[in-house]
Write a protein that holds these residues in place. Structure first.
Motif, short mmCIF file in Angstrom:
data_model
loop_
_atom_site.label_atom_id
_atom_site.label_comp_id
_atom_site.label_asym_id
_atom_site.label_seq_id
_atom_site.Cartn_x
_atom_site.Cartn_y
_atom_site.Cartn_z
N ILE A 1 -4.35 10.00 -2.12
CA ILE A 1 -3.85 11.10 -1.29
C ILE A 1 -3.95 10.72 0.19
O ILE A 1 -3.01 10.92 0.97
N VAL A 2 -5.07 10.14 0.57
CA VAL A 2 -5.27 9.69 1.95
C VAL A 2 -4.21 8.65 2.32
O VAL A 2 -3.65 8.67 3.42
N GLU A 3 -3.93 7.75 1.38
CA GLU A 3 -2.92 6.71 1.62
C GLU A 3 -1.56 7.32 1.95
O GLU A 3 -0.85 6.86 2.85
N GLU B 1 0.84 -1.20 0.00
CA GLU B 1 0.00 0.00 0.00
C GLU B 1 0.88 1.25 0.00
O GLU B 1 1.85 1.33 0.74
N GLY B 2 0.53 2.21 -0.84
CA GLY B 2 1.28 3.45 -0.89
C GLY B 2 2.41 3.46 -1.90
O GLY B 2 3.01 4.51 -2.15
N TRP B 3 2.73 2.29 -2.48
CA TRP B 3 3.73 2.27 -3.55
C TRP B 3 3.21 3.07 -4.74
O TRP B 3 2.01 3.15 -4.98
N THR B 4 4.13 3.61 -5.51
CA THR B 4 3.77 4.16 -6.81
C THR B 4 3.78 3.02 -7.83
O THR B 4 4.30 1.93 -7.55
N LYS C 1 -3.16 6.84 -17.80
CA LYS C 1 -1.97 6.57 -17.00
C LYS C 1 -2.27 5.46 -16.01
O LYS C 1 -3.39 5.36 -15.49
N PRO C 2 -1.27 4.63 -15.68
CA PRO C 2 -1.52 3.46 -14.84
C PRO C 2 -1.50 3.72 -13.34
O PRO C 2 -1.88 2.84 -12.56
N GLU C 3 -1.08 4.90 -12.91
CA GLU C 3 -0.93 5.16 -11.48
C GLU C 3 -2.24 4.91 -10.72
O GLU C 3 -3.30 5.40 -11.12
N GLY C 4 -2.16 4.14 -9.64
CA GLY C 4 -3.31 3.91 -8.78
C GLY C 4 -4.27 2.84 -9.23
O GLY C 4 -5.24 2.53 -8.53
N LEU C 5 -4.04 2.24 -10.40
CA LEU C 5 -5.01 1.32 -10.98
C LEU C 5 -4.77 -0.14 -10.62
O LEU C 5 -5.39 -1.04 -11.20
N PHE C 6 -3.92 -0.39 -9.63
CA PHE C 6 -3.58 -1.76 -9.24
C PHE C 6 -3.69 -1.89 -7.73
O PHE C 6 -3.19 -1.04 -6.99
N PHE C 7 -4.32 -2.95 -7.28
CA PHE C 7 -4.60 -3.08 -5.85
C PHE C 7 -3.42 -3.70 -5.12
O PHE C 7 -2.89 -4.73 -5.53
N LEU D 1 -0.73 3.70 -5.00
CA LEU D 1 -1.66 2.58 -4.98
C LEU D 1 -2.37 2.55 -3.63
O LEU D 1 -1.76 2.17 -2.63
N PRO D 2 -3.63 2.94 -3.55
CA PRO D 2 -4.33 2.96 -2.27
C PRO D 2 -4.84 1.57 -1.88
O PRO D 2 -5.25 0.78 -2.74
N GLY D 3 -4.84 1.30 -0.57
CA GLY D 3 -5.38 0.05 -0.07
C GLY D 3 -6.86 0.16 0.23
O GLY D 3 -7.50 1.21 0.03
N ALA D 4 -7.43 -0.93 0.75
CA ALA D 4 -8.87 -1.00 0.99
C ALA D 4 -9.34 0.05 2.00
O ALA D 4 -10.41 0.66 1.83
#
Length: 326
Positions: A208-210, A111-114, A150-156, A280-283
């Protein structure tokens, strides 16, 4: 003739009893290391059991082939990469081959990785087949979901299991599919008063919250602050977006001139959300972005111990800044 028939019957019974006893004995002991082996595509029973034995599995290929036929699973043995675990019996091995229980490898996405960090982790995993190594981010995304730019954030972020030798594209597709599933579920439970125009905007907020949250318990409050600012037309003024927009120019410290240098991600110079997620935000961050705390807070400042002080007006916020930051 009767003696010969009796001999054949007795021999068959003894042989069946021997095979049955052998089929339930561990191939290797619990103290031994697992043994990896592969079965090539198109292999029949005889070829399969010979490949298993040639890989170092201490099993009689003739008996193993006979057991496969006796069990009725000889036509269901699947090609692939396997691992014989300590304590596995010949009968269990046949079941493993029939079910296609391949050797499992794992990749952990944090979680939080780019997305850049995710690609580095995928590219360095030795058990994956790196089919996407030569692709740009945009080319890779086009193979997964071309509707995004762009792919940023689109993977869990999660732990992904795969067979040894699997394509890295499989991992990307799994991670994107899971992100879409979790985002859609959270979007369906969202607070109806939220200012988002789409679930993608919620994903941006979740990222952003992540990046802003030190304590998991504060995610709903952090989300509420930024959502309250959006509703009032205030600047978000969040450092992680500025840092993301700086890219390789960020060297570990954010300076005043960085806050004043305009980029698409500088939320000190531009109103509203940035154009894409920043991580990459978590649940829990997804849930916080779509069901924030009920508060009128507009500001927060770190106490320096991972927790924050929240304020609903600038005077209280400045007092908290003086106390904890200056």
């Amino acid at each position: 003739m009767k003696k010969l028939l009796l001999f054949v019957i007795v021999f068959s019974v003894l042989s069946a009893a021997t095979v049955t006893f052998w089929a339930h004995q561990p191939i290797i002991g619990m103290e031994e290391k697992p043994i990896e082996f592969s079965i090539k595509a198109g292999s029949g029973v005889r070829s399969s059991v010979e490949q298993i034995a040639s890989a170092g599995v201490p099993v009689n290929p003739t008996l193993l082939g006979f057991l496969a036929r006796l069990s009725g699973k000889s036509g269901r043995l699947k090609a692939g990469n396997y691992e014989l675990k300590p304590g596995t019996t010949p009968l269990a091995l046949i079941d493993q081959l029939a079910r296609g229980e391949f050797a499992q490898e794992a990749l952990v996405i944090i979680e939080g990785w780019t997305f850049r960090q995710m690609r580095q982790a995928v590219a360095s995993h030795p058990a994956l087949k790196h089919d996407t190594a030569a692709l740009s981010d945009q080319e890779l995304l086009a193979k997964i979901n071309p509707q995004y730019g762009k792919p940023e954030g689109l993977f869990f972020p999660d732990t992904y299991l795969f067979a040894k030798g699997a394509s890295d594209l499989q991992v990307y597709k799994q991670a994107h599919s899971l992100l879409q599933k979790r985002l859609n579920e959270a979007w369906g439970r969202r607070d109806p008063s939220l200012p988002y125009k789409s679930s993608y905007e919620a994903l941006i907020m979740a990222s952003i919250v992540e990046k802003e949250t030190g304590q998991k318990s504060e995610r709903n409050m952090i989300a509420a602050v930024f959502i309250n600012r959006l509703k009032r037309g205030m600047l978000l003024q969040t450092d992680p977006t500025v840092i993301y927009g700086m890219g390789d120019a960020f060297k570990g410290n954010i300076r005043k001139r960085d806050l004043e240098t305009d980029t698409p991600y500088n939320t000190y110079t531009r109103a509203g959300l940035p154009p894409t997620p920043i991580a990459l935000p978590g649940a829990e961050s997804l849930e916080a972005a779509l069901n924030p705390a009920k508060t009128d807070a507009l500001y927060f400042v770190s106490r320096g111990n991972g927790t924050s002080v929240f304020s609903s007006n600038l005077n209280d916020h400045n007092r908290a800044v003086n106390k904890y930051q200056r």
